[in-house]
Design a protein around this motif. Structure first.
Motif, mmCIF file in Angstrom:
data_model
loop_
_atom_site.group_PDB
_atom_site.id
_atom_site.type_symbol
_atom_site.label_atom_id
_atom_site.label_comp_id
_atom_site.label_asym_id
_atom_site.label_seq_id
_atom_site.Cartn_x
_atom_site.Cartn_y
_atom_site.Cartn_z
ATOM 1 N N GLU A 77 -42.363 -87.389 -46.590
ATOM 2 C CA GLU A 77 -42.773 -86.187 -45.873
ATOM 3 C C GLU A 77 -42.164 -84.933 -46.498
ATOM 4 O O GLU A 77 -42.821 -83.882 -46.545
ATOM 5 C CB GLU A 77 -42.376 -86.287 -44.393
ATOM 6 C CG GLU A 77 -42.806 -85.116 -43.532
ATOM 7 C CD GLU A 77 -44.319 -84.959 -43.422
ATOM 8 O OE1 GLU A 77 -44.754 -83.881 -42.982
ATOM 9 O OE2 GLU A 77 -45.048 -85.908 -43.766
ATOM 10 N N VAL A 78 -40.947 -85.024 -46.990
ATOM 11 C CA VAL A 78 -40.326 -83.877 -47.667
ATOM 12 C C VAL A 78 -41.134 -83.498 -48.902
ATOM 13 O O VAL A 78 -41.415 -82.313 -49.147
ATOM 14 C CB VAL A 78 -38.865 -84.194 -48.045
ATOM 15 C CG1 VAL A 78 -38.278 -83.068 -48.917
ATOM 16 C CG2 VAL A 78 -38.004 -84.367 -46.796
ATOM 17 N N SER A 80 -44.275 -84.139 -49.399
ATOM 18 C CA SER A 80 -45.542 -83.592 -48.917
ATOM 19 C C SER A 80 -45.391 -82.128 -48.529
ATOM 20 O O SER A 80 -46.256 -81.298 -48.841
ATOM 21 C CB SER A 80 -46.050 -84.406 -47.718
ATOM 22 O OG SER A 80 -46.332 -85.739 -48.080
ATOM 23 N N GLU A 81 -44.299 -81.803 -47.846
ATOM 24 C CA GLU A 81 -44.051 -80.405 -47.451
ATOM 25 C C GLU A 81 -43.836 -79.522 -48.677
ATOM 26 O O GLU A 81 -44.337 -78.391 -48.743
ATOM 27 C CB GLU A 81 -42.840 -80.322 -46.518
ATOM 28 C CG GLU A 81 -43.030 -80.967 -45.156
ATOM 29 C CD GLU A 81 -43.912 -80.127 -44.227
ATOM 30 O OE1 GLU A 81 -44.419 -79.076 -44.672
ATOM 31 O OE2 GLU A 81 -44.102 -80.539 -43.076
ATOM 32 N N ARG A 84 -47.251 -79.007 -50.220
ATOM 33 C CA ARG A 84 -48.108 -78.155 -49.390
ATOM 34 C C ARG A 84 -47.726 -76.688 -49.542
ATOM 35 O O ARG A 84 -48.581 -75.806 -49.534
ATOM 36 C CB ARG A 84 -48.011 -78.570 -47.917
ATOM 37 C CG ARG A 84 -48.950 -79.684 -47.528
ATOM 38 C CD ARG A 84 -49.055 -79.833 -46.018
ATOM 39 N NE ARG A 84 -47.842 -80.376 -45.444
ATOM 40 C CZ ARG A 84 -47.653 -81.677 -45.226
ATOM 41 N NH1 ARG A 84 -48.574 -82.558 -45.577
ATOM 42 N NH2 ARG A 84 -46.530 -82.104 -44.676
ATOM 43 N N ALA A 85 -46.434 -76.435 -49.685
ATOM 44 C CA ALA A 85 -45.960 -75.050 -49.821
ATOM 45 C C ALA A 85 -46.431 -74.410 -51.124
ATOM 46 O O ALA A 85 -46.457 -73.174 -51.238
ATOM 47 C CB ALA A 85 -44.439 -75.014 -49.735
ATOM 48 N N LEU A 229 -39.489 -80.252 -42.825
ATOM 49 C CA LEU A 229 -39.918 -78.905 -43.209
ATOM 50 C C LEU A 229 -38.730 -78.031 -43.611
ATOM 51 O O LEU A 229 -38.749 -77.398 -44.678
ATOM 52 C CB LEU A 229 -40.679 -78.251 -42.057
ATOM 53 C CG LEU A 229 -41.119 -76.798 -42.285
ATOM 54 C CD1 LEU A 229 -42.033 -76.703 -43.496
ATOM 55 C CD2 LEU A 229 -41.815 -76.243 -41.041
ATOM 56 N N SER A 232 -37.334 -79.163 -46.919
ATOM 57 C CA SER A 232 -38.162 -78.767 -48.066
ATOM 58 C C SER A 232 -38.025 -77.281 -48.347
ATOM 59 O O SER A 232 -38.012 -76.860 -49.514
ATOM 60 C CB SER A 232 -39.626 -79.130 -47.811
ATOM 61 O OG SER A 232 -40.176 -78.362 -46.754
ATOM 62 N N GLU A 233 -37.922 -76.480 -47.312
ATOM 63 C CA GLU A 233 -37.759 -75.039 -47.505
ATOM 64 C C GLU A 233 -36.450 -74.722 -48.214
ATOM 65 O O GLU A 233 -36.386 -73.831 -49.070
ATOM 66 C CB GLU A 233 -37.823 -74.317 -46.151
ATOM 67 C CG GLU A 233 -39.211 -74.328 -45.536
ATOM 68 C CD GLU A 233 -39.233 -73.754 -44.132
ATOM 69 O OE1 GLU A 233 -40.329 -73.410 -43.646
ATOM 70 O OE2 GLU A 233 -38.159 -73.666 -43.493
#
Length: 433
Positions: A77-78, A80-81, A84-85, A229, A232-233
């Motif tokens: 998921e990390v 993927s985030e 996506r960013a 999220l 990942s940010e």
């Protein structure tokens, strides 16, 4: 017949679970149970030779096999985030080839020393394709492929994530109250596995693998409200010059849960490797006679002391199994347990129907590696007509997720109730998320 008698060799219509599994094309059966090791190549993650950035991760020693699959869902998921960013700011063709617009690839940590696995040469590690077929929408590669591409077991940045909102100190490392990435302050020789052991060669990686991981820089990451999220940010602030990042002890953030949102979202990505899936199917065909059966996962071991109220005695477990067999109209049970032989013998004697374990005496061809056995047993439990597991067990949760993937006919999340002996065998309890 109440012990090791085999189910009668009849030719009944296939049970619903067999039909459901047959509908999954990639789960098709083959003629031999112990398929050659080359079958593992069919289960290898998809790879790509395009320029990319890499995210590595591992879990603390002591995190079990099934729980580490949950940590994988977090890492996926990390990635993927992160990818996506990139979409809104990298759609411009002029920027698409810049370092900050390179997509991320997830690197799977090797399986080295894992709790409850007592295999030799653990430090050499095994790839994920030895256990699972990984089918993800994001790019995923094995650690060995990463080393081949990079030329060494090394990363640009190793990040130690913490669930913290104030200053803290662990094993000689300290971090400031401010959230976000920051320099770690502490001695390089800090010991233990709470934070990674270090040596002149690098950092201990993925359960004491022989190959240590080298890092050009070490960062601490303090996240007051951790999520895939926010993680990942924070990683996105490292900049395009950092092409490879390792999240050390990703499980420490507590984002992985047996019945959590990420496990539900990504569980179909992992499928048992063909070799062990076929081994489980062979046991179902030859020992269980392709007849419907009750699947039971019953944790004992450290659960007897640490989770005594949800760990039934042999007598209480047998009473529950007998009740469910009668209620469901089933005539045999398959039990997976880490209980001692004495416990298994008492349970078998008290269950009023044929009860089978994955053992040579019951017709099982047991693999040499405990992890491979775990996958084969997962397959057998997932194919049962009805399943009951152990509360708080990541392995029971993995069986339930596999049953959901196979569209099993019955509720997949039932567990042995707390204080079962007092409640009685008729009580039904869903797993707590």
């Amino acid at each position: 017949c109440r012990s090791r008698c085999k189910a009668p060799r009849q030719t009944p219509p296939p049970p619903p679970q067999a039909a459901a599994a047959a509908a999954v094309a990639s789960d098709g059966a083959a003629s031999t149970p112990m398929a050659s090791a080359t079958a593992a190549a069919d289960d290898a993650p998809a790879t790509s030779g395009a320029p990319t950035r890499y995210l590595l991760y591992d879990a603390r020693f002591g995190v079990g096999f099934a729980a580490q699959t949950e940590v994988f869902f977090v890492a996926l998921e990390v990635v993927s985030e992160l990818n996506r960013a990139l979409l809104p700011r990298c759609s411009d063709a002029a920027r698409a080839d810049s370092a900050t617009c390179l997509k991320w690839t997830l690197v799977l940590p090797p399986w080295c020393s894992v709790v409850h696995w007592y295999n030799e040469d653990a430090g050499r590690g095994l790839p994920w394709r030895s256990f699972f077929r990984v089918q993800a929408s994001e790019a995923v590669i094995e650690f060995e492929e990463y080393v081949r591409r990079i030329g060494a077991p090394s990363v640009d940045s190793l990040v130690l994530p913490f669930r913290a909102g104030s200053s803290g100190k662990i094993d000689g490392f300290s971090w400031a109250p401010s959230a976000g990435l920051q320099s770690c302050k502490g001695p390089a020789e800090a010991g233990g596995q709470v934070l990674p052991q270090q040596s002149a060669g690098g950092v201990v990686f993925s359960g004491y693998c022989d190959a240590e991981l080298r890092a050009s820089e070490l960062k601490c990451l303090s996240l007051p409200r951790p999520s895939a999220l926010t993680l990942s940010e924070a990683l996105a602030t490292l900049g395009g010059g950092v092409r490879s990042v390792a999240l050390k002890h990703l499980d420490a953030l507590g984002l992985h849960e047996p019945h959590g949102a990420l496990a539900r979202q990504h569980h179909q990505v992992l499928r048992p490797a063909k070799t062990w899936r076929l081994l489980g199917d062979t046991f179902i065909n030859e020992t269980l006679g392709v007849l419907p059966y009750l699947g039971v996962h019953l944790r004992r071991n450290e659960y007897v002391l640490g989770r005594a109220s949800t760990t039934p005695t042999a007598a209480a477990a047998a009473a529950k199994i007998n009740f469910m067999l009668k209620e469901l109209g089933l005539e045999q049970a398959f039990v997976a347990t880490d209980g001692r032989q004495e416990f298994k013998d008492v349970l078998r004697a008290k269950v009023r129907a044929p009860l089978y374990y994955f053992a040579p005496d019951d017709g099982a061809e047991v693999p040499d590696h405990q992890g491979h056995e775990d996958v084969a047993v997962l397959r057998i439990l997932a194919m049962s007509q009805h399943f009951i597991g152990s509360e708080f067990s990541a392995y029971s949760a993995a069986v339930s997720r596999e049953r959901l993937r196979l569209k099993a006919p019955a509720v997949s999340g039932e567990v042995f109730c707390e204080d079962l002996a007092d409640l009685g065998p008729a009580e039904r309890c869903p797993a707590r998320s």
